[in-house]
Design an enzyme around this catalytic site. Structure first.
Site, PDB file in Angstrom:
ATOM      1  N   HIS A 189     -10.668 -16.218  15.081  1.00  8.50           N
ATOM      2  CA  HIS A 189     -10.601 -15.606  16.421  1.00  8.50           C
ATOM      3  C   HIS A 189     -11.507 -16.358  17.401  1.00  8.50           C
ATOM      4  O   HIS A 189     -12.082 -15.749  18.308  1.00  8.50           O
ATOM      5  CB  HIS A 189     -11.004 -14.136  16.323  1.00  8.50           C
ATOM      6  N   HIS A 242     -10.352  -2.932  16.756  1.00  8.53           N
ATOM      7  CA  HIS A 242     -11.557  -3.755  16.760  1.00  8.53           C
ATOM      8  C   HIS A 242     -12.601  -3.144  15.823  1.00  8.53           C
ATOM      9  O   HIS A 242     -12.843  -1.930  15.878  1.00  8.53           O
ATOM     10  CB  HIS A 242     -12.130  -3.859  18.171  1.00  8.53           C
ATOM     11  N   ASP A 263     -10.099  -7.112  15.269  1.00 12.46           N
ATOM     12  CA  ASP A 263     -10.664  -8.271  15.958  1.00 12.46           C
ATOM     13  C   ASP A 263     -12.153  -8.085  16.248  1.00 12.46           C
ATOM     14  O   ASP A 263     -12.671  -6.973  16.271  1.00 12.46           O
ATOM     15  CB  ASP A 263      -9.960  -8.489  17.302  1.00 12.46           C
ATOM     16  N   ASP A 264     -12.799  -9.225  16.493  1.00 12.05           N
ATOM     17  CA  ASP A 264     -14.127  -9.318  17.128  1.00 12.05           C
ATOM     18  C   ASP A 264     -15.302  -9.074  16.202  1.00 12.05           C
ATOM     19  O   ASP A 264     -16.454  -9.093  16.648  1.00 12.05           O
ATOM     20  CB  ASP A 264     -14.247  -8.376  18.330  1.00 12.05           C
ATOM     21  N   HIS A 283     -15.503 -16.413  21.374  1.00 16.01           N
ATOM     22  CA  HIS A 283     -14.699 -15.373  22.011  1.00 16.01           C
ATOM     23  C   HIS A 283     -14.758 -15.456  23.535  1.00 16.01           C
ATOM     24  O   HIS A 283     -14.978 -14.465  24.230  1.00 16.01           O
ATOM     25  CB  HIS A 283     -15.133 -13.985  21.548  1.00 16.01           C
TER      26      HIS A 283
END
Length: 219
Positions: free
Chosen positions: A93, A187, A42-43, A97
């Site tokens: 995503h 991540h 993620d991210d 965020h």
């Protein structure tokens, strides 16, 4: 009498959805009988850490699933293209965020912004969605499904974002090795995954496990 906390309610709701919904709507774990593990990140994309991570995955012949932030994808489109060129899958995503639970309208706006960004970069529409921190309310579900998004959570989380050093993440995996059906959350906006993955991959393969992407779990 024990009072159910918000986290317990979320865990209960998650178990109910896992038991009752088709995988194409909601996914939080792979098939225990599959002998397969999904690595998800993620991210990203991150200009320094994502290329290193992609190098490690390529070296070990592992394909993964990346849930990218739309804003970061627009800044580093070449890394998103590299993900797909090397066999990985890219999911949504949100665009910014935001960690607070958004209204339905705000969430759909974030999802659409990222969808349009990824369409422009890849020429394809992402169909996998992961909410920031896994936080999602019942009111979000139907609008996301109408937008043809599969909601993807996880069942293995070393919390690498909270670790001071890679050794902490390595220790977690040694205590809780990946299992058949694991969907691992890490991540690519932090450096730890690059350091620990060679050992995680080797240990999993030594136990007869292989690696797959989220769409392969859904088929």
């Amino acid at each position: 009498m024990m009072v159910a906390t918000p986290s317990r309610w979320r865990q209960l709701a998650r178990r109910v959805m896992m038991a009752t919904l088709p995988r194409r709507f909601f996914l939080a774990e792979g098939r225990p009988e599959s002998r397969e593990v999904c690595l998800t990140f993620d991210d990203g994309p991150h200009p320094e850490y994502t290329p290193r991570l992609l190098d490690v995955l390529k070296e070990h012949g592992v394909r993964a699933t990346f849930f990218v932030i739309g804003r970061a994808a627009s800044e580093f489109p070449e890394l998103v293209r590299r993900m797909v060129e090397e066999g990985h899958v890219v999911g949504n995503h949100t665009f910014n965020h935001k960690l607070e639970l958004l209204s339905v309208e705000e969430l759909l706006r974030e999802v659409q912004q990222t969808t349009e960004t990824l369409q422009g970069i890849l020429g394809r529409t992402p169909t996998l969605f992961r909410p920031p921190k896994g936080k999602i309310g019942a009111r979000h579900l139907i609008p996301l499904w109408r937008a043809r998004q599969t909601i993807v959570l996880w069942n293995a989380d070393p919390k690498d974002f909270a670790c001071q050093q890679a050794e902490d993440v390595r220790d977690w995996f040694r205590r809780f090795p990946v299992q058949s059906g694991s969907i691992v959350l890490m991540h690519d906006s932090y450096p730890h995954a690059t350091v620990v993955l060679p050992e995680v991959i080797a240990n999993a393969r030594a136990r007869g496990l292989s690696f797959c992407t989220i769409p392969e779990v859904l088929t």
